[in-house]
Design a protein around this motif. Structure first.
Motif, PDB file in Angstrom:
ATOM      1  N   ASN B 127       6.334  94.921 -89.448  1.00  0.00           N
ATOM      2  CA  ASN B 127       7.609  95.522 -89.037  1.00  0.00           C
ATOM      3  C   ASN B 127       8.136  94.939 -87.733  1.00  0.00           C
ATOM      4  O   ASN B 127       9.317  95.081 -87.427  1.00  0.00           O
ATOM      5  N   ALA B 128       7.253  94.341 -86.970  1.00  0.00           N
ATOM      6  CA  ALA B 128       7.653  93.835 -85.654  1.00  0.00           C
ATOM      7  C   ALA B 128       8.454  92.547 -85.738  1.00  0.00           C
ATOM      8  O   ALA B 128       9.004  92.092 -84.745  1.00  0.00           O
ATOM      9  N   TRP B 129       8.507  91.928 -86.920  1.00  0.00           N
ATOM     10  CA  TRP B 129       9.208  90.654 -87.067  1.00  0.00           C
ATOM     11  C   TRP B 129      10.319  90.800 -88.096  1.00  0.00           C
ATOM     12  O   TRP B 129      10.141  91.502 -89.092  1.00  0.00           O
ATOM     13  N   PRO B 130      11.475  90.163 -87.872  1.00  0.00           N
ATOM     14  CA  PRO B 130      12.581  90.339 -88.817  1.00  0.00           C
ATOM     15  C   PRO B 130      12.237  89.814 -90.211  1.00  0.00           C
ATOM     16  O   PRO B 130      11.581  88.788 -90.350  1.00  0.00           O
ATOM     17  N   GLY B 131      12.691  90.544 -91.218  1.00  0.00           N
ATOM     18  CA  GLY B 131      12.530  90.067 -92.581  1.00  0.00           C
ATOM     19  C   GLY B 131      11.559  90.855 -93.422  1.00  0.00           C
ATOM     20  O   GLY B 131      11.423  90.590 -94.622  1.00  0.00           O
ATOM     21  N   VAL B 395      16.314  88.505 -74.777  1.00  0.00           N
ATOM     22  CA  VAL B 395      17.719  88.353 -74.379  1.00  0.00           C
ATOM     23  C   VAL B 395      17.915  86.891 -73.978  1.00  0.00           C
ATOM     24  O   VAL B 395      17.162  86.360 -73.176  1.00  0.00           O
ATOM     25  N   THR B 396      18.894  86.263 -74.596  1.00  0.00           N
ATOM     26  CA  THR B 396      19.091  84.832 -74.333  1.00  0.00           C
ATOM     27  C   THR B 396      20.154  84.618 -73.251  1.00  0.00           C
ATOM     28  O   THR B 396      20.677  85.582 -72.704  1.00  0.00           O
ATOM     29  N   MET B 397      20.477  83.365 -73.002  1.00  0.00           N
ATOM     30  CA  MET B 397      21.339  83.053 -71.859  1.00  0.00           C
ATOM     31  C   MET B 397      22.742  83.639 -71.985  1.00  0.00           C
ATOM     32  O   MET B 397      23.426  83.828 -70.987  1.00  0.00           O
ATOM     33  N   ASN B 398      23.197  83.894 -73.208  1.00  0.00           N
ATOM     34  CA  ASN B 398      24.516  84.535 -73.348  1.00  0.00           C
ATOM     35  C   ASN B 398      24.365  86.024 -73.644  1.00  0.00           C
ATOM     36  O   ASN B 398      25.289  86.665 -74.138  1.00  0.00           O
ATOM     37  N   ASN B 399      23.183  86.552 -73.337  1.00  0.00           N
ATOM     38  CA  ASN B 399      22.858  87.972 -73.492  1.00  0.00           C
ATOM     39  C   ASN B 399      22.735  88.455 -74.940  1.00  0.00           C
ATOM     40  O   ASN B 399      22.570  89.643 -75.186  1.00  0.00           O
ATOM     41  N   SER B 400      22.843  87.535 -75.904  1.00  0.00           N
ATOM     42  CA  SER B 400      22.618  87.942 -77.288  1.00  0.00           C
ATOM     43  C   SER B 400      21.117  87.884 -77.586  1.00  0.00           C
ATOM     44  O   SER B 400      20.350  87.301 -76.822  1.00  0.00           O
ATOM     45  N   TYR B 401      20.734  88.472 -78.674  1.00  0.00           N
ATOM     46  CA  TYR B 401      19.327  88.448 -79.067  1.00  0.00           C
ATOM     47  C   TYR B 401      19.216  88.634 -80.580  1.00  0.00           C
ATOM     48  O   TYR B 401      20.134  89.158 -81.220  1.00  0.00           O
ATOM     49  N   VAL B 402      18.109  88.189 -81.121  1.00  0.00           N
ATOM     50  CA  VAL B 402      17.917  88.262 -82.572  1.00  0.00           C
ATOM     51  C   VAL B 402      17.819  89.718 -83.015  1.00  0.00           C
ATOM     52  O   VAL B 402      17.048  90.503 -82.443  1.00  0.00           O
ATOM     53  N   THR B 403      18.610  90.055 -84.031  1.00  0.00           N
ATOM     54  CA  THR B 403      18.582  91.429 -84.539  1.00  0.00           C
ATOM     55  C   THR B 403      18.102  91.497 -85.988  1.00  0.00           C
ATOM     56  O   THR B 403      17.842  92.572 -86.506  1.00  0.00           O
ATOM     57  N   GLY B 404      18.007  90.341 -86.635  1.00  0.00           N
ATOM     58  CA  GLY B 404      17.550  90.343 -88.023  1.00  0.00           C
ATOM     59  C   GLY B 404      17.564  88.936 -88.584  1.00  0.00           C
ATOM     60  O   GLY B 404      17.816  87.970 -87.851  1.00  0.00           O
ATOM     61  N   VAL B 405      17.298  88.837 -89.867  1.00  0.00           N
ATOM     62  CA  VAL B 405      17.297  87.529 -90.505  1.00  0.00           C
ATOM     63  C   VAL B 405      17.925  87.671 -91.892  1.00  0.00           C
ATOM     64  O   VAL B 405      17.722  88.683 -92.576  1.00  0.00           O
ATOM     65  N   ASP B 406      18.747  86.677 -92.298  1.00  0.00           N
ATOM     66  CA  ASP B 406      19.373  86.786 -93.611  1.00  0.00           C
ATOM     67  C   ASP B 406      18.458  86.190 -94.679  1.00  0.00           C
ATOM     68  O   ASP B 406      17.356  85.711 -94.393  1.00  0.00           O
ATOM     69  N   THR B 407      18.938  86.206 -95.936  1.00  0.00           N
ATOM     70  CA  THR B 407      18.087  85.760 -97.041  1.00  0.00           C
ATOM     71  C   THR B 407      17.776  84.270 -96.975  1.00  0.00           C
ATOM     72  O   THR B 407      16.833  83.794 -97.607  1.00  0.00           O
ATOM     73  N   ASN B 408      18.589  83.514 -96.220  1.00  0.00           N
ATOM     74  CA  ASN B 408      18.322  82.083 -96.066  1.00  0.00           C
ATOM     75  C   ASN B 408      17.409  81.774 -94.880  1.00  0.00           C
ATOM     76  O   ASN B 408      17.165  80.613 -94.564  1.00  0.00           O
ATOM     77  N   GLY B 409      17.005  82.825 -94.229  1.00  0.00           N
ATOM     78  CA  GLY B 409      16.108  82.616 -93.091  1.00  0.00           C
ATOM     79  C   GLY B 409      16.831  82.341 -91.790  1.00  0.00           C
ATOM     80  O   GLY B 409      16.195  81.965 -90.797  1.00  0.00           O
ATOM     81  N   ASN B 410      18.151  82.578 -91.769  1.00  0.00           N
ATOM     82  CA  ASN B 410      18.902  82.380 -90.522  1.00  0.00           C
ATOM     83  C   ASN B 410      18.897  83.669 -89.709  1.00  0.00           C
ATOM     84  O   ASN B 410      19.138  84.754 -90.249  1.00  0.00           O
ATOM     85  N   TYR B 411      18.679  83.515 -88.414  1.00  0.00           N
ATOM     86  CA  TYR B 411      18.600  84.700 -87.563  1.00  0.00           C
ATOM     87  C   TYR B 411      19.995  85.204 -87.212  1.00  0.00           C
ATOM     88  O   TYR B 411      20.884  84.427 -86.897  1.00  0.00           O
ATOM     89  N   ALA B 412      20.167  86.526 -87.257  1.00  0.00           N
ATOM     90  CA  ALA B 412      21.411  87.151 -86.797  1.00  0.00           C
ATOM     91  C   ALA B 412      21.250  87.485 -85.321  1.00  0.00           C
ATOM     92  O   ALA B 412      20.199  87.964 -84.892  1.00  0.00           O
ATOM     93  N   MET B 413      22.286  87.199 -84.552  1.00  0.00           N
ATOM     94  CA  MET B 413      22.251  87.503 -83.109  1.00  0.00           C
ATOM     95  C   MET B 413      23.580  88.150 -82.751  1.00  0.00           C
ATOM     96  O   MET B 413      24.365  87.613 -81.992  1.00  0.00           O
ATOM     97  N   ASP B 414      23.807  89.322 -83.337  1.00  0.00           N
ATOM     98  CA  ASP B 414      25.124  89.924 -83.239  1.00  0.00           C
ATOM     99  C   ASP B 414      25.218  91.052 -82.217  1.00  0.00           C
ATOM    100  O   ASP B 414      26.168  91.808 -82.210  1.00  0.00           O
ATOM    101  N   ARG B 415      24.245  91.162 -81.367  1.00  0.00           N
ATOM    102  CA  ARG B 415      24.331  92.185 -80.320  1.00  0.00           C
ATOM    103  C   ARG B 415      23.995  91.561 -78.974  1.00  0.00           C
ATOM    104  O   ARG B 415      23.366  90.506 -78.913  1.00  0.00           O
TER     105      ARG B 415
END
Lengths: 338, 466
Positions: B127-131, B395-415
């Motif tokens: 549970n600690a990792w997206p996907g 938290v990355t340099m633009n203050n976004s961070y990974v919130t999940g991963v899509d079915t293609n394995g791409n990370y979402a960083m929408d917050r």
């Protein structure tokens, strides 16, 4: 905890330099008192010593109540203190909260020279602690339900350094919480802004300013030696004579000189009076219906609860109109003082 | 150091070790299997576990060798060949010779053949990792991502894959296998009994080998209890050959003379002097092995198994403590890194190196926190809160961070999250580790100075008033 630990807990303050009644401060206070009487007041050695070690003061009925309450309170703190919120708990909560304040940055002033940070912290923590003592003390005189517990302290008819411990346990709790809130909040804010360079300038483990306060004769506040300062100094610092006026039963001295170390709070809030040049004897204690009342430790412990019970009953029996009236009265008291 | 001096030092250590070996060395222990007629005289065997430590070290090393994408396909296949195992006799990528610290083995088959990590990785959902992937899937996903980065670090997400892979794998394989299998189910009366061989043709009993395998996963050198925490730490850092080389042959035998995995971290915390994780765990393993050896090939009594369970609990608790200490330490590192980043940003200075260090420390924090959750204890609400505080990404340099991963394995960083808020999370993590796991080494403690300041003020117990 064995018997030895209990004895150490009760009497440990006499060998703890963090406490006002540390024997070293006692000795210095005696020396200052003697110098005042012998050198400045031109009393003989015998008279000076007789005043300082007056049997009527040290072994009088009031003093014995002081001693009894001191011991009882020290025992009670064994049980009460562990359950009180500490300044660390408050400091941690405030420190956590500060991280969420968007316009504040951790260590915003951490680059300042370390000596400046230490000096600043030492002064700030002293000033805020002293103000919080003043304010809580003032409220204890202004608000009836707090006065009912603070009366225990003012019931002393003779003042000894141990009178500083002549307080109702509820007042002890209130003062401990005051210390936790004032110190915890301050140190969290300072540590948040100045970072790891923050430390206290201390002597014998206490704030250097508090140390100066103690070696300058803090124990003489509760004594019969009327040491006065120059008027300008009494606007800045509370002299022993000014605090003795605070304990006086004379009407003109009511609700004056609430300060502990700094007099500026009383000056700002309009409650400052200066010591008097005459040698008129001050009377200490409580007046009930115009008569000085004597109290045993037992009565002093129980009476505030009776008062508080009466306050609670009155509050419960109040109509809405009366409650509004009471709140207006409380606000008026607060606004007058603020 | 000259060879003669080296030999003399090793000899002294050997003699010392020999004198104390009965109580302080893990082995040798006699053959107790009834009916065994072979030539073996030592029943200790845990080379399979050492091979897995080497596989882990090699995977970690390889995960940091990406060139930014050009070699990603080949590199991913290479790393996976270590993770899944290979028919070929693969070279040991790590640990390898470093100065005078010469490793005896150069290939995996010199230790044990046919071993892999994927088969022994925790199979539950992470549970600690997206996907919502299983343990092996998480590591495979990380390996593929790592191969596409430059040096293992992805600045967009802040992920340092070698650290993430390493710290999670240590938990999902070694820690999990030990506390959930060898020191749990295999201690049962009917599982791998002591009056039978571990498997057909084996020269060791069921309980002997189960215990040995658990010790192998712990990763301590057989003679490590004779050494100081600093020496054990320096062995893993490849700085102290004389301490490692117990038999004085001038080489470090990975099968018995090296400190791997969490044992290294135990020694690292213990050298601070506040904890004794390494010695407590290693001694418990030795004590347990002696109980089994003393049973002389008979089925263990309930009393003997109760003693083993008690020792297993000590091992499990202390092992969990080491991982919690690591979470505590790296939460403090991340907190400090954010301070450095903010200072650099305020001054308009270069942030690349600081950001990379921040990503490395976050990877260690996240990996250890994931490892903490695959132990014997169900951490329940503590795990949920820990995962919330750390998040899926830093938290990355633009203050976004990974919130999940899509079915293609791409990370979402929408917050987005403020640096100060994330620092607060680090403080809460440290407090959680202290409150829930009782950590004592407390490296990088970000609250200790506040505590010291509080203690420098007068105590609240006074009833002084005026």
């Amino acid at each position: 905890m064995d018997f030895g630990d209990v004895i150490n807990h009760i009497f440990g303050h006499f060998i703890n330099p963090q406490k006002r009644i540390f024997f070293g401060y006692f000795c210095l206070s005696f020396f200052i008192g003697f110098t005042w009487l012998f050198v400045l007041k031109k009393k003989s050695v015998r008279t000076s010593l007789a005043i300082i070690f007056s049997r009527n003061v040290w072994m009088g009925r009031s003093a014995k109540v002081d001693y009894t309450i001191f011991i009882l309170n020290r025992i009670l703190t064994l049980f009460i203190s562990p359950s009180l919120i500490t300044q660390l708990a408050i400091a941690t909560a405030v420190y956590f909260w500060l991280h969420g304040v968007s316009w504040l940055q951790v260590g915003a002033f951490a680059q300042w020279p370390k000596p400046v940070i230490i000096a600043l912290y030492t002064i700030i923590i002293f000033v805020i602690d002293d103000f919080s003592k003043f304010f809580v003390h003032m409220m204890m005189h202004k608000l009836p339900f707090l006065w009912s517990i603070h009366q225990t302290h003012h019931s002393a008819e003779t003042l000894t350094p141990i009178t500083v411990y002549r307080v109702h346990p509820l007042e002890g709790i209130l003062y401990a919480l005051r210390g936790s809130v004032a110190q915890g909040t301050t140190l969290a804010l300072v540590f948040f802004l100045f970072g790891s360079s923050v430390s206290l300038a201390s002597v014998l483990g206490i704030n250097v300013i508090v140390f100066v306060f103690h070696i300058a004769g803090s124990n003489l506040r509760h004594s019969h030696i009327r040491i006065r300062y120059w008027r300008w100094l009494e606007t800045l610092l509370i002299s022993p004579a000014q605090h003795q006026l605070h304990h006086s039963i004379a009407v003109e001295h009511y609700n004056k000189n609430f300060g502990v170390a700094l007099a500026i709070w009383d000056w700002l809030f309009g409650s400052l009076i200066y010591s008097q040049a005459d040698d008129a004897v001050l009377e200490f204690g409580l007046l009930e219906k115009g008569v000085k009342s004597n109290h045993s430790a037992w009565i002093l412990y129980c009476k505030p609860f009776v008062h508080l019970y009466g306050c609670a009953c009155s509050l419960l029996m109040m109509s809405k109109y009366q409650i509004v009236k009471f709140l207006r009265y409380a606000l008026k008291i607060l606004s007058v003082n603020l | 150091m000259s060879k003669s001096k080296l030999g003399a030092t090793a000899l002294v250590i050997c003699l010392g070790a020999g004198l104390a070996s009965a109580d302080t060395n893990y082995g040798p222990y006699p053959i107790t299997l009834k009916g065994y007629n072979g030539m073996k005289s030592n029943s200790v065997s845990y080379t399979g576990q050492i091979a897995r430590h080497v596989l882990h070290d090699s995977v970690k090393k390889l995960a940091g060798t990406g060139d930014g994408g050009a070699n990603s396909g080949r590199l991913a296949a290479e790393i996976l060949s270590y993770f899944h195992g290979s028919d070929k006799n693969k070279s040991i990528i790590a640990p390898v010779d470093k100065g005078e610290f010469n490793i005896k083995q150069e290939t995996l088959n010199e230790i044990s053949s046919g071993k892999n990590l994927s088969g022994k990785t925790y199979k539950g959902v992470i549970n600690a990792w997206p996907g919502q992937m299983t343990g092996p899937d998480v590591i495979v996903s990380m390996i593929k991502k790592a191969a596409a980065t430059k040096g293992g670090f992805d600045p967009v997400t802040g992920y340092n894959y070698p650290q993430l892979i390493s710290k999670f794998t240590m938990g999902a394989v070694s820690y999990n296998q030990t506390v959930n299998n060898y020191l749990d189910g295999k201690l049962a009366a009917d599982s791998k009994p002591n009056n039978k061989p571990y498997k057909e043709g084996a020269y060791y009993t069921g309980k002997e080998h189960s215990w040995d395998e658990a010790f192998g996963y712990w990763g301590a050198a057989a003679h490590s209890l004779n050494l100081t925490a600093k020496q054990n730490y320096d062995i893993a850092k490849m700085k102290d050959l004389s301490a490692a080389d117990a038999n004085g042959d001038g080489l470090v035998d990975l099968k018995s003379e090296y400190n791997f995995g969490h044992a290294y971290y135990g020694a690292a915390f213990d050298k601070g002097g506040k904890t004794t994780y390494f010695n407590t765990i290693t001694k418990s393993f030795i004590d347990g092995r002696k109980i089994i050896a003393n049973a002389a090939g008979e089925k263990l009594s309930d009393g003997e198994r109760a003693e083993l369970y008690a020792l297993a609990k000590v091992i499990g608790d202390n092992w969990e403590g080491i991982i919690a200490e690591a979470v505590f330490k790296y939460a403090g590192s991340v907190y400090k890194d954010i301070n450095k980043l903010q200072d650099a940003l305020s001054a308009g200075a270069e942030t690349d190196k600081i950001y990379a260090a921040y990503g490395k420390h976050w990877g260690e924090l996240k990996g250890f926190s994931m490892a903490l959750q695959v132990g014997k204890n169900n951490l329940g609400a503590t795990a949920a809160e820990l995962n919330r505080l750390i998040g899926f990404g830093p938290v990355t340099m633009n203050n976004s961070y990974v919130t999940g991963v899509d079915t293609n394995g791409n990370y979402a960083m929408d917050r987005r999250r403020a640096w100060g808020d994330y620092q607060l999370h680090m403080l809460k993590i440290q407090k959680m580790m202290a409150d829930e796991f009782g950590v004592k080494a407390r490296n990088n403690d970000q609250l200790s100075e506040l505590e010291a300041l509080a203690s420098s003020l007068s105590a609240t117990e006074s009833a002084e008033t005026d």
